[in-house]
Design an enzyme around this catalytic site. Sequence first.
Site, short mmCIF file in Angstrom:
data_model
loop_
_atom_site.label_atom_id
_atom_site.label_comp_id
_atom_site.label_asym_id
_atom_site.label_seq_id
_atom_site.Cartn_x
_atom_site.Cartn_y
_atom_site.Cartn_z
N ASP A 1 -4.37 4.24 9.98
CA ASP A 1 -5.30 3.47 10.80
C ASP A 1 -5.57 4.18 12.12
OD1 ASP A 1 -5.52 1.33 9.03
OD2 ASP A 1 -3.77 0.31 9.89
N ASP B 1 -1.33 4.02 4.34
CA ASP B 1 -2.38 3.45 5.17
C ASP B 1 -2.41 4.26 6.46
OD1 ASP B 1 -4.27 1.54 5.56
OD2 ASP B 1 -2.86 -0.10 5.90
N ARG C 1 0.82 -1.21 0.00
CA ARG C 1 0.00 0.00 0.00
C ARG C 1 0.86 1.27 0.00
NH1 ARG C 1 -3.58 -1.69 3.80
NH2 ARG C 1 -3.79 -3.45 2.42
N1 ROI Z 1 3.15 -4.93 7.43
C1 ROI Z 1 3.94 -3.98 7.97
N2 ROI Z 1 5.19 -4.29 8.34
N3 ROI Z 1 3.51 -2.71 8.17
C2 ROI Z 1 2.24 -2.33 7.83
O1 ROI Z 1 1.88 -1.17 8.02
C3 ROI Z 1 1.39 -3.30 7.25
N4 ROI Z 1 0.11 -2.99 6.89
C4 ROI Z 1 -0.70 -3.91 6.40
C5 ROI Z 1 -0.29 -5.34 6.19
C6 ROI Z 1 -0.51 -5.68 4.73
C7 ROI Z 1 -1.14 -6.22 7.10
N5 ROI Z 1 1.09 -5.58 6.51
C8 ROI Z 1 1.88 -4.62 7.06
O2 ROI Z 1 -1.93 -3.54 6.09
#
Ligand code: ROI
Length: 162
Positions: free
Chosen positions: A98, A96, A93
Amino acid sequence: MTICYIGIGSNLGDPAKKAQLAIKALQQLPQSQWVAVSALYCSKPMGPSDQPDYINAVAAIETTLTPLALLDQLQRIEQEKGRVRKAERWGPRTLDLDLILFGDQTIVNERLTVPHYGMKQREFVLYPLFEIAPQLTLPDGQSLANLVNNCPLNDLQVYCDN
Ligand code: ROI
């Protein structure tokens, strides 16, 4: 004012730059005051391993926005910084954002689950969060310090630009 913690993650298209742009955008949120941001961390992908490493960070703000109004803002920033939502689960992505914690509220509805459902297993959330909020207790009474102590680092490293 409610204190909120926001996870930042990116692994496409200059992730460190994306994270910095996201931080700048979070500093401009309406009805909100900036509190702090962790260092940028470099983390191994959780999920499919055939994708680049991630840059992760956690920011803290205080806000009078409602949880859903804050979520709207976070999704606006994701869009503005070029997020394209893909069908692939747990794929790479561009950005993101959250909503990890919203004060001590527990929120479950079709758009939002707070605390973030995966936070207790994710070193790339727990360690940056601990950096900026070492005394934090989750709504269920668990201390962040205890969660961090039980979460393997899994190669998490402070990211250095040079
Ligand atoms: N893995 C890492 N290391 N950091 C993330 O922010 C992250 N975000 C996600 C998924 C794909 C689960 N893996 C991730 O959404």
